[in-house]
Design a protein around this motif. Structure first.
Motif, PDB file in Angstrom:
ATOM      1  N   THR A 152       0.824  -1.209   0.000  1.00  0.00           N
ATOM      2  CA  THR A 152       0.000   0.000   0.000  1.00  0.00           C
ATOM      3  C   THR A 152       0.855   1.254   0.000  1.00  0.00           C
ATOM      4  OG1 THR A 152      -0.167  -0.171   2.408  1.00  0.00           O
ATOM      5  CG2 THR A 152      -1.970  -1.103   1.099  1.00  0.00           C
ATOM      6  N   THR A 153       1.889   1.319   0.821  1.00  0.00           N
ATOM      7  CA  THR A 153       2.769   2.487   0.869  1.00  0.00           C
ATOM      8  C   THR A 153       4.224   2.020   0.884  1.00  0.00           C
ATOM      9  OG1 THR A 153       1.125   3.639   2.210  1.00  0.00           O
ATOM     10  CG2 THR A 153       3.290   4.630   2.056  1.00  0.00           C
ATOM     11  N   PRO A 154       4.873   1.913  -0.281  1.00  0.00           N
ATOM     12  CA  PRO A 154       4.305   2.149  -1.618  1.00  0.00           C
ATOM     13  C   PRO A 154       3.724   0.865  -2.204  1.00  0.00           C
ATOM     14  CG  PRO A 154       6.623   1.728  -1.826  1.00  0.00           C
ATOM     15  CD  PRO A 154       6.313   1.628  -0.341  1.00  0.00           C
ATOM     16  N   THR A 222       5.768   9.021   0.822  1.00  0.00           N
ATOM     17  CA  THR A 222       4.829   8.764   1.918  1.00  0.00           C
ATOM     18  C   THR A 222       3.384   8.774   1.449  1.00  0.00           C
ATOM     19  OG1 THR A 222       4.823  11.122   2.447  1.00  0.00           O
ATOM     20  CG2 THR A 222       6.404   9.729   3.628  1.00  0.00           C
ATOM     21  N   VAL A 223       3.154   9.128   0.174  1.00  0.00           N
ATOM     22  CA  VAL A 223       1.792   9.103  -0.367  1.00  0.00           C
ATOM     23  C   VAL A 223       1.307   7.663  -0.402  1.00  0.00           C
ATOM     24  CG1 VAL A 223       0.361   9.638  -2.364  1.00  0.00           C
ATOM     25  CG2 VAL A 223       2.229  11.169  -1.724  1.00  0.00           C
ATOM     26  N   PRO A 224       0.128   7.360   0.170  1.00  0.00           N
ATOM     27  CA  PRO A 224      -0.330   5.962   0.226  1.00  0.00           C
ATOM     28  C   PRO A 224      -0.419   5.280  -1.128  1.00  0.00           C
ATOM     29  CG  PRO A 224      -1.642   7.341   1.682  1.00  0.00           C
ATOM     30  CD  PRO A 224      -0.771   8.258   0.890  1.00  0.00           C
ATOM     31  N   SER A 225      -0.689   6.046  -2.192  1.00  0.00           N
ATOM     32  CA  SER A 225      -0.866   5.437  -3.501  1.00  0.00           C
ATOM     33  C   SER A 225       0.405   5.429  -4.332  1.00  0.00           C
ATOM     34  CB  SER A 225      -1.957   6.179  -4.273  1.00  0.00           C
ATOM     35  OG  SER A 225      -1.615   7.557  -4.411  1.00  0.00           O
ATOM     36  N   SER A 226       1.554   5.778  -3.730  1.00  0.00           N
ATOM     37  CA  SER A 226       2.785   5.868  -4.488  1.00  0.00           C
ATOM     38  C   SER A 226       3.238   4.498  -4.980  1.00  0.00           C
ATOM     39  CB  SER A 226       3.885   6.513  -3.641  1.00  0.00           C
ATOM     40  OG  SER A 226       4.273   5.648  -2.579  1.00  0.00           O
ATOM     41  N   VAL A 227       4.141   4.511  -5.958  1.00  0.00           N
ATOM     42  CA  VAL A 227       4.639   3.263  -6.536  1.00  0.00           C
ATOM     43  C   VAL A 227       6.162   3.299  -6.545  1.00  0.00           C
ATOM     44  CG1 VAL A 227       2.617   3.014  -8.023  1.00  0.00           C
ATOM     45  CG2 VAL A 227       4.659   4.160  -8.912  1.00  0.00           C
TER      46      VAL A 227
END
Length: 680
Positions: A152-154, A222-227
């Motif tokens: 989830t993160t990332p 730290t963005v939850p949707s990051s990859v």
């Protein structure tokens, strides 16, 4: 360039496909005391409901509740198999009688339970019954494809898994991204952003370049949707070949052959200045990239080392194109091994080359971009990589999914970068050989992909259902609509179809072809489910897909009935298309009585409109519009006013048009119109 899908959705009891959102989570309703109610969330279209709007639940019962049931008594007349435990059957039958529910399925060995469509009142009452352990909405269960997104993160996208990533870049080598220009993004550690066209913006208006760059080297934030990318934290130079805006403002869009040539030239100069072999990603296509064409020859020069001028060369990964045609027409078409150029086709998350299914586009990018047929193929495709529903960086520090061979090429570029950095490779030929050494053939597919771990799973079939030109998970029709459900598959040798109507088995067809259209039908109102399971030639891999339909009751008839002296005082029936003015005509004699009424079938309410007509084709003033009226209404017998004098004169040969529009609670609408002309 750029359809979608991260998982194959298999619903047990109900499901839905179409686009696939995040895996459904489960929430628990504990507002009222009693047994908990677990509700599906996410894609609510997967929750199964019947024609009356009732929701289907799995009702779990306490095992101890069967202790008072008669084990030696004859089983109840419930329609369930005699293989089921008789005490469990009696328990379920008691609940049927107590709560007025109709169980459609039950279990007795892995726990006592039954399945039924329930009203909210029945749910409230059942949860307070001591025999009930829990109630669960019948929603989707997801079956993973060969690869899936994880974390989830990332998030580690499925494509990164497929090529053996993520790895962390040492930034000893540079990837040059030839595109319309990437924008700053917190997940993209760019080394530089350049505009190949002097004075133009280095930022593309369309964030295609951002998506490509993220596949190569996005780093976790730290963005939850990051990859994370294949080679996370890579040094990337974005070379924009679009026009628009200025060097300091605005954005660029589009590109032409001459501007791409400028971009290739700029990359050459940068690589020569660095003194180190470069990695180049080109996610664009044109016949001009063919050998002997202007861009094709420039690619060859860019790839080839020239010690005389101190140029170390470049390894180039180019997209194969999205036309589902011969890639040799759209990409670099010289296939010499170790020339440093590799054309990349796209696979889906089952390991199958992306191809149209049911005759429809497989790369589905709306509304972000155009949808396109599928990956190009043929002798010029030297390697395959993930390219369908790939998650990566987008505009404004956001993330999204795109599909296409544009997404496949950067997977190979990311692998090439990692190999060049970790093996100290110094020439394009060495890098290409290293990438080829990491190729694995996917059993059950025609694709060969790079994998840094040299691990290639067994590919499994891809299957999809469609109605008309639309891939479906859940769809709605009226019982008067004729439609056909069809399926198509990739990598399958045979398929089985099971169908269910209102929760009960309807029909089953076995050993069908990998692609088939089921017969066109009109279906009675209710809930329908089609489950297709396709198997590969060896019988070792199976994939399922399903479609669910809600068939609603339609309004099946609306008609006017008119009786006057002109009809010989005999009722005449008028239906027809309300948009066609010169239909459904009658006349009446001035000053004579006329009777008129309308009737409808399967409607709940109607609205009536009366309009004055000027001439034979021109609309006039609305005389009145009223309703709601009942589904059938007799207006009685009247002497109608002369439309040429009452209301104010409308002109010779004028008429009055009556239109009735009837609808039902299911949203079905039908109308009928009649045109009356007073005799001269």
């Amino acid at each position: 360039m750029m359809g979608w899908r991260n998982v194959v959705v298999l619903a047990v009891g109900i499901g839905g496909a179409g686009h696939v959102a995040a895996a459904p989570t489960v929430s628990m309703d504990t507002v009222n005391a009693g047994a908990p109610v677990f509700r599906a969330s996410g894609d609510t279209s997967t929750v199964r409901r019947d024609a009356n709007g009732r929701t289907q639940y799995l009702v779990d019962l306490h095992d101890a509740a069967t202790s008072r049931m008669p084990a030696s008594a004859a089983p109840p007349s419930d329609g369930f198999s005699d293989a089921q435990d008789v005490t469990a059957r009696h328990l379920v039958d008691d609940l049927r009688l107590d709560f007025g529910v109709l169980p459609t399925a039950m279990t007795s060995f892995v726990g006592r339970s039954f399945t039924a469509f329930l009203t909210t009142g029945q749910v409230a009452r059942l949860r307070r019954d001591a025999r009930v352990q829990r109630l669960t909405e019948n929603g989707a269960v997801e079956l993973s494809a060969v690869w899936t997104n994880t974390g989830t993160t990332p998030t580690t996208p499925w494509g990164v898994h497929a090529v053996g990533g993520p790895r962390v870049s040492s930034r000893s080598h540079t990837v040059y991204l030839l595109d319309t220009g990437a924008a700053p993004h917190s997940g993209l550690p760019f080394l530089d952003r350049l505009a190949a066209v002097p004075g133009q913006s280095p930022t593309g208006c369309y964030p295609h370049a951002n998506h490509v760059a993220g596949i190569i080297g996005a780093r976790a934030t730290t963005v939850p949707s990051s990859v994370v990318g294949v080679s996370s934290g890579a040094a990337i130079v974005s070379v924009a070949v679009g026009r628009g805006g200025t060097a300091t403002a605005g954005c660029s869009s589009g590109s032409d052959v001459a501007d791409v040539a400028l971009g290739l030239d700029l990359i050459y100069s940068r690589i020569r200045a660095s003194g180190r072999v470069g990695i180049v990603n080109i996610s664009m296509n044109s016949p001009h990239f063919n050998e002997g064409q202007t861009l094709g020859d420039k690619l060859r020069i860019l790839a080839t080392p020239n010690p005389a001028v101190g140029y170390p060369g470049a390894f180039i990964a180019q997209s194969a194109g999205n036309n589902h045609a011969d890639a040799c027409v759209y990409a670099y078409n010289a296939t010499q091994v170790s020339d440093g150029i590799m054309v990349v086709g796209a696979i889906d998350d089952n390991g199958q080359p992306v191809a149209p299914l049911n005759g429809t586009n497989r790369f589905r990018n709306a509304p972000l971009a155009d949808s396109e047929p599928g990956s190009n193929f043929g002798a010029c495709v030297e390697i395959w990589a993930p390219g369908n529903v790939v998650r990566s960086t987008w505009s404004g520090n956001s993330y999204t999914h795109l599909s296409g061979t544009s997404m496949a090429a950067p997977h190979v570029a990311g692998v090439a970068l990692h190999l060049a950095e970790t093996q100290g490779l110094t020439t394009p030929a060495q890098i290409e050989q290293a990438v080829r050494a990491k190729r694995v053939t996917l059993p059950g597919s025609t694709a060969t992909i790079p994998n840094l771990n040299l691990q290639g799973p067994f590919a499994q079939p891809t299957v999809e259902l469609a109605v008309g030109d639309t891939a479906v998970g859940h769809f709605e029709r009226f019982h008067t609509d004729t439609f056909a459900v069809r399926y198509d598959s990739l990598g399958a040798a045979s398929c089985n179809v099971r169908a269910f109507r209102n929760g009960l088995a309807w029909f089953q067809l076995n050993n069908l072809l990998p692609k088939q259209t089921l017969s066109a039908n009109t279906l009675a109102a209710g809930q329908y489910r089609w489950l297709v399971e396709c198997t590969n030639a060896s019988g070792t891999r199976r994939t399922s897909a399903e479609a669910n339909a809600t068939i609603r009751r339609a309004v099946t008839g609306v008609a006017w009935y008119v009786k006057s002296t002109s009809t010989g005082n005999v009722w005449q029936r008028f239906t027809g298309d309300p948009s066609v003015v010169n239909q459904n005509r009658f006349t009446w004699d001035a000053g004579t009585p006329m009777s008129y009424r309308y009737e409808s079938i399967d409607a709940d309410t109607c609205v009536v409109q009366s309009i004055g007509i000027q001439g034979f084709n021109r609309g006039g003033p609305e005389l009145w519009n009223s309703g709601p009226y009942p589904t059938s209404l007799d207006f009685g017998t009247h002497v109608l006013p002369n439309p040429r004098t009452e209301p104010p004169p409308l002109g010779p040969h004028d008429q009055i048009r009556w239109r009735v529009e009837c609808r039902n609670a299911a949203g079905s609408v039908m109308a009928a119109t009649v045109h009356g002309t007073q005799s001269l």
